[in-house]
Every structure is written in structure tokens, then in C-alpha cells.
Design a protein around this motif. Sequence first.
Motif, PDB file in Angstrom:
ATOM      1  N   LEU A  44      47.782  22.297  64.383  1.00 39.74           N
ATOM      2  CA  LEU A  44      48.481  23.026  65.435  1.00 39.74           C
ATOM      3  C   LEU A  44      49.041  24.339  64.918  1.00 39.74           C
ATOM      4  O   LEU A  44      48.826  25.404  65.517  1.00 39.74           O
ATOM      5  CB  LEU A  44      49.612  22.163  66.002  1.00 39.74           C
ATOM      6  N   TRP A  45      49.746  24.282  63.773  1.00 38.16           N
ATOM      7  CA  TRP A  45      50.437  25.473  63.285  1.00 38.16           C
ATOM      8  C   TRP A  45      49.527  26.440  62.532  1.00 38.16           C
ATOM      9  O   TRP A  45      49.910  27.571  62.270  1.00 38.16           O
ATOM     10  CB  TRP A  45      51.635  25.072  62.444  1.00 38.16           C
ATOM     11  N   THR A  46      48.311  26.002  62.223  1.00 37.39           N
ATOM     12  CA  THR A  46      47.303  26.952  61.733  1.00 37.39           C
ATOM     13  C   THR A  46      46.624  27.634  62.913  1.00 37.39           C
ATOM     14  O   THR A  46      46.334  28.837  62.876  1.00 37.39           O
ATOM     15  CB  THR A  46      46.259  26.235  60.864  1.00 37.39           C
ATOM     16  N   ALA A  47      46.371  26.879  63.966  1.00 41.07           N
ATOM     17  CA  ALA A  47      45.638  27.419  65.122  1.00 41.07           C
ATOM     18  C   ALA A  47      46.468  28.422  65.918  1.00 41.07           C
ATOM     19  O   ALA A  47      45.934  29.449  66.375  1.00 41.07           O
ATOM     20  CB  ALA A  47      45.184  26.280  66.028  1.00 41.07           C
ATOM     21  N   VAL A  48      47.758  28.155  66.111  1.00 44.79           N
ATOM     22  CA  VAL A  48      48.567  29.032  66.969  1.00 44.79           C
ATOM     23  C   VAL A  48      48.574  30.474  66.452  1.00 44.79           C
ATOM     24  O   VAL A  48      48.249  31.400  67.207  1.00 44.79           O
ATOM     25  CB  VAL A  48      50.000  28.481  67.125  1.00 44.79           C
ATOM     26  N   SER A  69      50.143  28.039  54.328  1.00 46.74           N
ATOM     27  CA  SER A  69      51.519  27.726  54.711  1.00 46.74           C
ATOM     28  C   SER A  69      51.646  26.282  55.161  1.00 46.74           C
ATOM     29  O   SER A  69      52.575  25.560  54.762  1.00 46.74           O
ATOM     30  CB  SER A  69      51.984  28.642  55.846  1.00 46.74           C
ATOM     31  N   GLN A  70      50.720  25.833  55.987  1.00 45.78           N
ATOM     32  CA  GLN A  70      50.824  24.478  56.525  1.00 45.78           C
ATOM     33  C   GLN A  70      50.482  23.422  55.482  1.00 45.78           C
ATOM     34  O   GLN A  70      51.003  22.299  55.545  1.00 45.78           O
ATOM     35  CB  GLN A  70      49.948  24.338  57.766  1.00 45.78           C
ATOM     36  N   PRO A 112      54.228  30.165  59.905  1.00 47.03           N
ATOM     37  CA  PRO A 112      53.014  30.976  59.798  1.00 47.03           C
ATOM     38  C   PRO A 112      53.180  32.205  58.914  1.00 47.03           C
ATOM     39  O   PRO A 112      52.179  32.779  58.470  1.00 47.03           O
ATOM     40  CB  PRO A 112      52.720  31.371  61.253  1.00 47.03           C
ATOM     41  N   GLU A 113      54.411  32.631  58.672  1.00 49.88           N
ATOM     42  CA  GLU A 113      54.634  33.797  57.811  1.00 49.88           C
ATOM     43  C   GLU A 113      54.722  33.318  56.370  1.00 49.88           C
ATOM     44  O   GLU A 113      55.778  32.913  55.883  1.00 49.88           O
ATOM     45  CB  GLU A 113      55.908  34.537  58.223  1.00 49.88           C
ATOM     46  N   PHE A 114      53.594  33.340  55.676  1.00 49.23           N
ATOM     47  CA  PHE A 114      53.543  32.817  54.310  1.00 49.23           C
ATOM     48  C   PHE A 114      54.276  33.755  53.366  1.00 49.23           C
ATOM     49  O   PHE A 114      53.994  34.944  53.301  1.00 49.23           O
ATOM     50  CB  PHE A 114      52.088  32.653  53.850  1.00 49.23           C
ATOM     51  N   ASN A 115      55.218  33.190  52.614  1.00 50.07           N
ATOM     52  CA  ASN A 115      56.009  33.979  51.669  1.00 50.07           C
ATOM     53  C   ASN A 115      56.527  33.073  50.568  1.00 50.07           C
ATOM     54  O   ASN A 115      56.153  31.896  50.471  1.00 50.07           O
ATOM     55  CB  ASN A 115      57.150  34.697  52.400  1.00 50.07           C
ATOM     56  N   ASN A 116      57.418  33.597  49.754  1.00 51.14           N
ATOM     57  CA  ASN A 116      57.938  32.828  48.624  1.00 51.14           C
ATOM     58  C   ASN A 116      58.738  31.616  49.079  1.00 51.14           C
ATOM     59  O   ASN A 116      58.756  30.581  48.388  1.00 51.14           O
ATOM     60  CB  ASN A 116      58.795  33.733  47.735  1.00 51.14           C
TER      61      ASN A 116
END
Length: 498
Positions: A14-18, A73-74, A115-119
Motif C-alpha cells: 500500500l505505502w509503496t503504491a500510493v 522505506s517500507q 514515503p520520504e526516505f531519509n536518515n
Amino acid sequence: MRWFWIFAVGHLLLWTAVPFFTQANGPLDNVEMLNWGHEWQWGYPKHPPLPAWAAEAATYLPGGPVWSTYLLSQVCIVGCFWAAWRLGRETLSPSLALAAVAVLEGSIYYNCTTPEFNNNIMAKACWAMFILFAYYGIARGRMVDWGAAGIFLAAAILSKYDAALLLAATLLFSSLHPRARVCWRTPGPYVLTGVSLLLTAPHLWWLVNNNFATLRYIAARSSTSPSWLSHFEHPAEFLGAQLGAVAVTLILATILLGWRWRFKTVDSSAQFTRTYLAWMVLGPLGLALAYSLITGAHLRSMWGASMFTFLGVLLFAWLEARPDPALIRRTIYASAIVGGIFAAGLGLRNMIGDSLVTAPLRVDYPGQQLASQVEEIWSQHSNKPLENLGGDWWLAANINVYHPDRPSISAEQDHDLPAWTALDAWRTEGGIIVWETATAGDNYETQIKALYPNVEILRPLEFAWTKNQQRPPLRVGMAVVPPLAPIRTAELPTPAQH
């Protein structure tokens, strides 16, 4: 086990697709991670290197670089869920352990910010794995668990320095708790220390050789205030932000706990587990608040993002939960519905949000179109790959992400920012300079010509915004520096950022 993986895989999909289907452009942090990771350094101006490396490694998946950061991220979030579920199984029933994980869907740290990939995302997973394997090491005494804890402690440090709070809480627990203190008579803690030092040593060497750039960045971000009131305001603000971030999780937990929470009695084995949980969840939070209280430092709210993976397990381990299977199922279903609502909200914001704000959203940026134009222009001037980009960082960063050659950036001439490009690289390889005409100074082109005498200034290009096309188009100035053009040893001016 089956139901946990159904829940975890469902969350991941779900959270990759959105973001994949609703974000036309990569968010700021994803683009930044991809830019950093492409250079494979032992450290970066703001943070340690592991998340940037992971983002770049994920680009080897087919389908373009940005979607892979959504997936990454997910994967990190599912890693958090797995660690919480495994540790929950030490003291809770299988269904209650699953409910303890499911309620995390109510926290912004595990839904719409992911979804905002960070540290923070990478650090969150490393914290969770360290807490799990450190528990195994203390409780079971196996060297393999201590070694794994050392790996994940190093990974946490190489993700973000707030791992110091986690380490301090672990040291305090292992020194003060009678059963945990026994571990210091075994090789385990020293195996953990040796493994983590070995893995972090190259970054520590980089840190010394780069004038402690990351520590200076942290100091600037948490600057203290001369007002005595800040010693109370700043920790109160941080605590309030953390309570807000987990408020829905606490509400979901009340389905099982009721509105009148009561402590439950347990045997000595479960007492040790839940005491460990309290130290690992509340210890870093308490230490952060104490630091802010003493120094008056302002703590960013997202600095608490790694602290709450085991919050659901902590609540159900310490408090009486109504032993009704129907209520447990209701908690899990409600949590899944809440997660779906957050996902729908993020998708809706991505689809129509740009029309509701003054400044354009980063995720509505025409990055792919810009990179395509740059690729076409460069092919008209050279038959070699594009190696260098300069000018406005955000423009150049998008080109780096979406351009097939992934050219290096030397856009901002700040001493705290990395110099990816050697001083004579523009002379031998050439490159393209880009800037927003709305923010560049009147003499920007003159300065470029003074720096690169053979530069060719092109007519500005216009790009429509990907969703809100009623907004005035983005106007981008562009200049081509041919290979072997003479260069002066001066700094390229940077357009004002907005």
C-alpha cells in the motif's frame, strides 16, 4: 506468523503504491539521498552515509531510481514491525503481539511520513533491530545475538547520531538492572563493542578528516536560546510533538485497554522483559528531554521518529488488556482502516494539494522533463556522457536522479557541502549549469561568463507543472560549458534558494 506477514506485506504494498502512483516527482529527501549515495562517500555534510548508500543500492532495481526509495522505506518499516512482533512474542500472546504492531499504523512515524526516505527511516529500522538483538543477548547470552546487536548499533550510528540516546539508555539499563548487569561478566558486551567500532571506524576517520561537518550541522539544527524560558518551552514542545505523533496509536490501543488503564501483574520473566521495554522506549525520550531541559536546545520533532517502534508492545505488556479475541480482531481491523485512511489522505494531497498552496509541491516538480531536455541539449554539444552539473542545487539534483548518466553536482559552493567535482573537471569534461530565472540575480549570466569564458548561454526553457498547469511555468536558465574550456579558480555563484 501467517497473519503478521499478511499485515506487513499489505502495508508494504500500500505505502509503496500510493507515492508511486500519485507523486510525479521524488520528494526532497529521496532526491537528496540519491544524490549523496551516487558518490559513495564515508560521510555527507548533514548525516552519516548508510541511508544514502542504501538509496543508491536500491537504484539497481529495474524501473527507475525514485520508486525504489519508496520500496526501501517500507522495507525499513516492515523491519520495525518484525522486531516489535518478535519482542512482543516474548511476553504477549501471538494475537496480542500482532495487535501491538498493528496499532503503529496510527502513528505518523509509520504511515504518511514514510514515503520520504531519509536518515530517520533507516535509523528507525536499525534502532528496532538493535533493541531486539540486545534483548536476546542479555536474556539468552548467545554470542551470535551480541554480534548482531553490534552490527545494528553500528548501522544505527551510520544512519543518524541520535543512536547515542539509544546506546545511553542501553548502558544505563544494563548497569542498573540486577539481572542485566550479569551480562558484563560475559564476552557479549565486548563483542558488541568490537563489532560496532570496527564497522563505524571508517566513518569516524572521515568525520575527523572533514572537520566534524555532521556534528556542526547537528549543533546548528539544535541551537540553544539565551532565554531561560527556552529550557522549559523546548522540551515541552518536543514532548507535545511526540504525543501528537503517537496519539492515534494510543487511541487504537484503548480498544483493548479501555479508557481506564490498569497495571497488570506478571511473573519475574515477563517483568524483566517489560522493564527492558520501558527503558528502551522511554529511556531515549527521557534523555532527549533532559538534554533540552538542561541546555535549552531546540529539538526537531522528527528526532523522536525512532523511539516508538515498541510502544504498542510496551502498552500491552504493562497494562491489562481485555482478553476478548473479538476485541483483538477489532483492534487490528481498526488499525488497518486507519492506515488506509492515512494512505488515502496522502494520495489526495499529492493529487490536488498543489492547487491549494502558494509554492509548488516538490512532488509536483517537472524533474523528468527537465532531465530529458538536458540530455537532448548535451547530446547536441558532445558525444560523451554528461559528467557535471552546476547552478541551482534542486534543479541539478533532479537532473542527477532522472538523467541516465547520473552526472555529479557541484552546484552550491558552501564549505559544508561536498565537492563532488574536481577543480579542473569542468575544463576537461565540460558540463551544464542550470538555474531558476526567477531567483537568480541580474548579473548571474555575467558571472558565469567570467568563470567559463567559452560558455554558451542558452535561451531559458519553460516547463509546465505536472498537475497544476494553471500555475505560471517554471523558467530555467541553462548554460553549456564545452569540454576543454578554460576555467578560472573561482567559485560559481549560487542562485538564491526559495
